[in-house]
Design a protein around this motif. Structure first.
Motif, PDB file in Angstrom:
ATOM      1  N   GLY A  17       0.822  -1.217   0.000  1.00 20.94           N
ATOM      2  CA  GLY A  17       0.000   0.000   0.000  1.00 20.94           C
ATOM      3  C   GLY A  17       0.848   1.256   0.000  1.00 20.94           C
ATOM      4  N   VAL A  18       1.926   1.262   0.783  1.00 25.87           N
ATOM      5  CA  VAL A  18       2.839   2.416   0.795  1.00 25.87           C
ATOM      6  C   VAL A  18       3.503   2.570  -0.570  1.00 25.87           C
ATOM      7  CG1 VAL A  18       4.981   3.309   1.784  1.00 25.87           C
ATOM      8  CG2 VAL A  18       3.237   2.372   3.276  1.00 25.87           C
ATOM      9  N   CYS A  19       3.934   1.468  -1.158  1.00 24.28           N
ATOM     10  CA  CYS A  19       4.558   1.519  -2.489  1.00 24.28           C
ATOM     11  C   CYS A  19       3.572   2.005  -3.546  1.00 24.28           C
ATOM     12  CB  CYS A  19       5.100   0.153  -2.876  1.00 24.28           C
ATOM     13  SG  CYS A  19       6.526  -0.357  -1.924  1.00 24.28           S
ATOM     14  N   ALA A  20       2.320   1.579  -3.437  1.00 23.13           N
ATOM     15  CA  ALA A  20       1.304   2.020  -4.393  1.00 23.13           C
ATOM     16  C   ALA A  20       1.078   3.527  -4.288  1.00 23.13           C
ATOM     17  CB  ALA A  20      -0.004   1.283  -4.153  1.00 23.13           C
ATOM     18  N   GLY A  21       1.029   4.051  -3.090  1.00 26.05           N
ATOM     19  CA  GLY A  21       0.887   5.500  -2.924  1.00 26.05           C
ATOM     20  C   GLY A  21       2.066   6.250  -3.501  1.00 26.05           C
ATOM     21  N   THR A  22       3.264   5.703  -3.309  1.00 28.80           N
ATOM     22  CA  THR A  22       4.465   6.343  -3.848  1.00 28.80           C
ATOM     23  C   THR A  22       4.439   6.354  -5.364  1.00 28.80           C
ATOM     24  OG1 THR A  22       5.694   5.539  -1.932  1.00 28.80           O
ATOM     25  CG2 THR A  22       6.975   6.292  -3.807  1.00 28.80           C
ATOM     26  N   VAL A  23       4.112   5.229  -5.957  1.00 31.16           N
ATOM     27  CA  VAL A  23       4.072   5.137  -7.421  1.00 31.16           C
ATOM     28  C   VAL A  23       3.000   6.059  -7.980  1.00 31.16           C
ATOM     29  CG1 VAL A  23       3.511   3.576  -9.328  1.00 31.16           C
ATOM     30  CG2 VAL A  23       5.051   2.833  -7.526  1.00 31.16           C
ATOM     31  N   ARG A  24       1.846   6.106  -7.341  1.00 35.59           N
ATOM     32  CA  ARG A  24       0.768   6.991  -7.806  1.00 35.59           C
ATOM     33  C   ARG A  24       1.206   8.451  -7.776  1.00 35.59           C
ATOM     34  NH1 ARG A  24      -2.793  10.371  -5.994  1.00 35.59           N
ATOM     35  NH2 ARG A  24      -4.789  10.585  -7.010  1.00 35.59           N
ATOM     36  N   ALA A  54      -3.936  -0.970 -12.955  1.00 42.23           N
ATOM     37  CA  ALA A  54      -2.540  -1.402 -12.858  1.00 42.23           C
ATOM     38  C   ALA A  54      -2.215  -1.887 -11.445  1.00 42.23           C
ATOM     39  CB  ALA A  54      -1.611  -0.262 -13.258  1.00 42.23           C
ATOM     40  N   PHE A  55      -2.716  -1.195 -10.436  1.00 42.44           N
ATOM     41  CA  PHE A  55      -2.469  -1.603  -9.061  1.00 42.44           C
ATOM     42  C   PHE A  55      -3.125  -2.941  -8.755  1.00 42.44           C
ATOM     43  CE2 PHE A  55      -3.794  -1.519  -4.542  1.00 42.44           C
ATOM     44  CZ  PHE A  55      -2.531  -1.694  -3.999  1.00 42.44           C
ATOM     45  N   ALA A  56      -4.339  -3.142  -9.230  1.00 44.97           N
ATOM     46  CA  ALA A  56      -5.032  -4.412  -9.002  1.00 44.97           C
ATOM     47  C   ALA A  56      -4.263  -5.563  -9.660  1.00 44.97           C
ATOM     48  CB  ALA A  56      -6.455  -4.350  -9.539  1.00 44.97           C
ATOM     49  N   LEU A  57      -3.810  -5.345 -10.894  1.00 47.21           N
ATOM     50  CA  LEU A  57      -3.044  -6.386 -11.584  1.00 47.21           C
ATOM     51  C   LEU A  57      -1.711  -6.647 -10.890  1.00 47.21           C
ATOM     52  CD1 LEU A  57      -3.748  -5.449 -15.311  1.00 47.21           C
ATOM     53  CD2 LEU A  57      -4.701  -7.357 -14.000  1.00 47.21           C
ATOM     54  N   ALA A  58      -1.066  -5.591 -10.432  1.00 46.81           N
ATOM     55  CA  ALA A  58       0.211  -5.759  -9.726  1.00 46.81           C
ATOM     56  C   ALA A  58       0.007  -6.500  -8.412  1.00 46.81           C
ATOM     57  CB  ALA A  58       0.853  -4.396  -9.471  1.00 46.81           C
ATOM     58  N   PHE A  59      -1.059  -6.192  -7.695  1.00 47.27           N
ATOM     59  CA  PHE A  59      -1.305  -6.886  -6.438  1.00 47.27           C
ATOM     60  C   PHE A  59      -1.643  -8.354  -6.672  1.00 47.27           C
ATOM     61  CE2 PHE A  59      -3.919  -8.322  -2.875  1.00 47.27           C
ATOM     62  CZ  PHE A  59      -2.973  -8.172  -1.865  1.00 47.27           C
ATOM     63  N   ILE A  60      -2.384  -8.649  -7.714  1.00 48.21           N
ATOM     64  CA  ILE A  60      -2.683 -10.050  -8.034  1.00 48.21           C
ATOM     65  C   ILE A  60      -1.396 -10.795  -8.372  1.00 48.21           C
ATOM     66  CG2 ILE A  60      -3.812 -11.547  -9.736  1.00 48.21           C
ATOM     67  CD1 ILE A  60      -6.112  -9.482  -9.759  1.00 48.21           C
ATOM     68  N   ALA A  61      -0.495 -10.135  -9.105  1.00 55.09           N
ATOM     69  CA  ALA A  61       0.782 -10.758  -9.434  1.00 55.09           C
ATOM     70  C   ALA A  61       1.622 -10.993  -8.176  1.00 55.09           C
ATOM     71  CB  ALA A  61       1.541  -9.890 -10.438  1.00 55.09           C
ATOM     72  N   ILE A  62       1.648 -10.015  -7.288  1.00 59.06           N
ATOM     73  CA  ILE A  62       2.395 -10.171  -6.026  1.00 59.06           C
ATOM     74  C   ILE A  62       1.777 -11.284  -5.187  1.00 59.06           C
ATOM     75  CG2 ILE A  62       2.899  -9.036  -3.826  1.00 59.06           C
ATOM     76  CD1 ILE A  62       3.156  -6.408  -5.428  1.00 59.06           C
ATOM     77  N   ALA A  76      -7.074  -6.312   2.563  1.00 57.22           N
ATOM     78  CA  ALA A  76      -7.608  -5.033   2.088  1.00 57.22           C
ATOM     79  C   ALA A  76      -7.340  -3.935   3.110  1.00 57.22           C
ATOM     80  CB  ALA A  76      -9.105  -5.152   1.814  1.00 57.22           C
ATOM     81  N   VAL A  77      -7.483  -4.267   4.393  1.00 66.22           N
ATOM     82  CA  VAL A  77      -7.194  -3.287   5.444  1.00 66.22           C
ATOM     83  C   VAL A  77      -5.717  -2.907   5.413  1.00 66.22           C
ATOM     84  CG1 VAL A  77      -7.101  -2.948   7.944  1.00 66.22           C
ATOM     85  CG2 VAL A  77      -9.115  -3.984   6.906  1.00 66.22           C
ATOM     86  N   GLY A  78      -4.836  -3.876   5.220  1.00 68.43           N
ATOM     87  CA  GLY A  78      -3.397  -3.600   5.137  1.00 68.43           C
ATOM     88  C   GLY A  78      -3.066  -2.683   3.963  1.00 68.43           C
TER      89      GLY A  78
END
Length: 108
Positions: A17-24, A54-62, A76-78
């Motif tokens: 979640g922190v990485c997603a905020g940074t990338v956004r 993109a975030f949803a696809l990246a999270f599914i891949a992770i 989801a809370v995390g």
């Protein structure tokens, strides 16, 4: 699944979640040329939709790569808490660095 595994997955989701905020926030710099121009809202809307996909696809891949179990509520809370932490704490630091880089690039 044991609670230790759940805690580990929660902290991984927090980091994602922190990485997603940074990338956004970093990619939002590409939208500066559209500020104050006609159709700015449409560009921002498309950007937000593309980021979410993109975030949803990246999270599914992770999730698949790390072998997580099915999607759970605490995941989801995390993600949400990590995104919130970024916007309340880390964004201030990144905004300062972005401003410094922008000023350096303007004077080169």
């Amino acid at each position: 699944m044991f609670s230790v595994d759940q805690l580990k997955i929660f902290f991984i989701c927090l980091g994602v979640g922190v990485c997603a905020g940074t990338v956004r926030d970093l990619f939002s710099a590409f939208l500066y040329p559209f500020r104050g121009k006609k159709g700015e809202e449409k560009v921002w809307f498309c950007y937000e939709i593309l980021f979410c996909v993109a975030f949803a696809l990246a999270f599914i891949a992770i999730e698949a790569n790390l072998g997580f179990p099915d999607f759970r509520g605490f995941m989801a809370v995390g993600l949400a808490v990590g995104f919130w932490l970024y916007y309340k704490i880390f964004r201030i630091m990144l905004a300062f660095l972005k401003k410094v880089c922008y000023n350096v690039l303007c004077y080169i």
